[in-house]
Design a protein around this motif. Structure first.
Motif, PDB file in Angstrom:
ATOM      1  N   ALA A  23     -18.552  55.891  16.169  1.00 30.97           N
ATOM      2  CA  ALA A  23     -19.846  56.289  16.724  1.00 30.97           C
ATOM      3  C   ALA A  23     -20.295  57.630  16.161  1.00 30.97           C
ATOM      4  O   ALA A  23     -21.476  57.815  15.808  1.00 30.97           O
ATOM      5  CB  ALA A  23     -19.751  56.363  18.249  1.00 30.97           C
ATOM      6  N   LEU A  24     -19.373  58.584  16.049  1.00 32.81           N
ATOM      7  CA  LEU A  24     -19.694  59.889  15.482  1.00 32.81           C
ATOM      8  C   LEU A  24     -20.077  59.750  14.009  1.00 32.81           C
ATOM      9  O   LEU A  24     -21.007  60.411  13.525  1.00 32.81           O
ATOM     10  CB  LEU A  24     -18.500  60.836  15.634  1.00 32.81           C
ATOM     11  CG  LEU A  24     -18.680  62.258  15.077  1.00 32.81           C
ATOM     12  CD1 LEU A  24     -19.843  62.960  15.766  1.00 32.81           C
ATOM     13  CD2 LEU A  24     -17.389  63.048  15.246  1.00 32.81           C
ATOM     14  N   VAL A  26     -21.437  57.154  12.538  1.00 35.98           N
ATOM     15  CA  VAL A  26     -22.790  56.593  12.459  1.00 35.98           C
ATOM     16  C   VAL A  26     -23.823  57.695  12.626  1.00 35.98           C
ATOM     17  O   VAL A  26     -24.822  57.755  11.893  1.00 35.98           O
ATOM     18  CB  VAL A  26     -22.989  55.502  13.532  1.00 35.98           C
ATOM     19  CG1 VAL A  26     -24.465  55.109  13.630  1.00 35.98           C
ATOM     20  CG2 VAL A  26     -22.140  54.274  13.220  1.00 35.98           C
ATOM     21  N   LEU A  27     -23.583  58.580  13.581  1.00 40.70           N
ATOM     22  CA  LEU A  27     -24.513  59.686  13.832  1.00 40.70           C
ATOM     23  C   LEU A  27     -24.647  60.574  12.601  1.00 40.70           C
ATOM     24  O   LEU A  27     -25.755  60.958  12.211  1.00 40.70           O
ATOM     25  CB  LEU A  27     -24.026  60.504  15.026  1.00 40.70           C
ATOM     26  CG  LEU A  27     -24.900  61.703  15.421  1.00 40.70           C
ATOM     27  CD1 LEU A  27     -26.291  61.241  15.828  1.00 40.70           C
ATOM     28  CD2 LEU A  27     -24.237  62.480  16.556  1.00 40.70           C
ATOM     29  N   VAL A  28     -23.517  60.877  11.958  1.00 35.86           N
ATOM     30  CA  VAL A  28     -23.545  61.733  10.767  1.00 35.86           C
ATOM     31  C   VAL A  28     -24.313  61.054   9.639  1.00 35.86           C
ATOM     32  O   VAL A  28     -25.145  61.683   8.971  1.00 35.86           O
ATOM     33  CB  VAL A  28     -22.109  62.068  10.311  1.00 35.86           C
ATOM     34  CG1 VAL A  28     -22.137  62.789   8.959  1.00 35.86           C
ATOM     35  CG2 VAL A  28     -21.403  62.928  11.350  1.00 35.86           C
ATOM     36  N   VAL A  30     -26.661  58.812   9.811  1.00 33.68           N
ATOM     37  CA  VAL A  30     -28.090  58.768  10.120  1.00 33.68           C
ATOM     38  C   VAL A  30     -28.727  60.142   9.976  1.00 33.68           C
ATOM     39  O   VAL A  30     -29.807  60.287   9.371  1.00 33.68           O
ATOM     40  CB  VAL A  30     -28.311  58.211  11.539  1.00 33.68           C
ATOM     41  CG1 VAL A  30     -29.780  58.359  11.952  1.00 33.68           C
ATOM     42  CG2 VAL A  30     -27.900  56.748  11.605  1.00 33.68           C
ATOM     43  N   VAL A  31     -28.082  61.176  10.525  1.00 38.71           N
ATOM     44  CA  VAL A  31     -28.658  62.528  10.484  1.00 38.71           C
ATOM     45  C   VAL A  31     -28.761  63.044   9.051  1.00 38.71           C
ATOM     46  O   VAL A  31     -29.819  63.532   8.621  1.00 38.71           O
ATOM     47  CB  VAL A  31     -27.826  63.498  11.344  1.00 38.71           C
ATOM     48  CG1 VAL A  31     -28.274  64.938  11.107  1.00 38.71           C
ATOM     49  CG2 VAL A  31     -27.964  63.137  12.812  1.00 38.71           C
ATOM     50  N   CYS A 195     -18.248  58.743   5.846  1.00 36.24           N
ATOM     51  CA  CYS A 195     -18.579  58.375   7.223  1.00 36.24           C
ATOM     52  C   CYS A 195     -19.001  56.905   7.333  1.00 36.24           C
ATOM     53  O   CYS A 195     -18.773  56.278   8.366  1.00 36.24           O
ATOM     54  CB  CYS A 195     -19.692  59.286   7.751  1.00 36.24           C
ATOM     55  SG  CYS A 195     -19.146  60.970   8.119  1.00 36.24           S
TER      56      CYS A 195
END
Length: 228
Positions: A23-24, A26-28, A30-31, A195
């Motif tokens: 989950a972390l 995915v966030l990286v 995307v950001v 990631c």
């Protein structure tokens, strides 16, 4: 009959931990992708890392970088996948063999899709760079092999997590260095590729186990029906 013909490829002790990591990750992805979408120049972090190293890699280190890069080229990647699948089958880990093929394939496919969505380029238009597919591939393969080793050795959560994360770090760092040294990717592209593998492999491993378990249950039910 247990209904489970082969060991799980995703150790139960690591499911929650890897789920959070995914989950972390995915966030990286995307950001960072959002920050550099449509860009064709290195960012501030990229300049800080690239400037002292970009044109300073000379033989023999350049040969090392080229050899590392080859491992994620079509021919090199195919050799690694075949070797990994063969090893998994010899160890009687058919689910792991499936994960090697499906997991690395989905990881590379995801990076290809993201490259077109993000549209970041290097060395001119058409050279899409984010995220690094080479880094994603080698990291994904390392993750799968580390999961196999964790299950094979019966490691607990702490030891297993250390092995999995360590393998991902070593593989990602090695390929990432090669890509930056050869000028093929920005450092942030490498981070995105690393990631991406961390995001794709845990979910794919869970899915492989779930499908295999359901198939095993169906076979067990069919066997019981036949004996009646």
């Amino acid at each position: 009959m247990t209904g489970r013909p082969a060991p799980a490829v995703l150790p139960p002790s690591l499911r929650a931990w890897l789920g959070m990591i995914a989950a972390l990750a995915v966030l990286v992805v995307v950001v960072v992708g959002g920050l550099y979408a449509g860009h064709g120049e290195p960012g501030r972090v990229d300049r800080w890392i690239i400037q002292p190293t970009a044109d300073s890699v000379r033989p023999p280190w350049r040969h090392v970088a080229l050899a590392t890069d080859f491992l994620a080229e079509p021919a090199g990647a195919a050799m690694l996948v075949v070797a990994a699948v063969t090893g998994c089958l010899l160890l009687r880990r058919p689910r792991a063999a499936v994960l090697v093929v499906v997991g690395t394939g989905l990881t590379v496919g995801t990076t290809t899709l993201l490259k077109h969505l993000v549209g970041r380029t290097i060395h001119g238009p058409g050279n899409l760079s984010y995220p690094s597919g080479h880094t994603a591939f080698l990291t994904a393969l390392a993750l799968v092999l580390a999961l196999v080793a964790t299950g094979r050795l019966g490691l607990g959560r702490t030891a297993g997590a250390s092995l999995v994360l360590g393998a991902a770090l070593v593989a990602g760092a090695a390929m990432g260095w090669a890509q930056v040294a050869l000028g093929a990717h920005y450092p942030t592209d490498v981070l995105g590729g690393w990631c991406t593998a961390l995001a794709v492999i845990p979910g794919t491993a869970w899915l492989v186990d779930r499908i295999a378990d359901r198939q095993a249950d169906r076979m067990a039910d069919a066997g019981r029906q036949a004996r009646r």
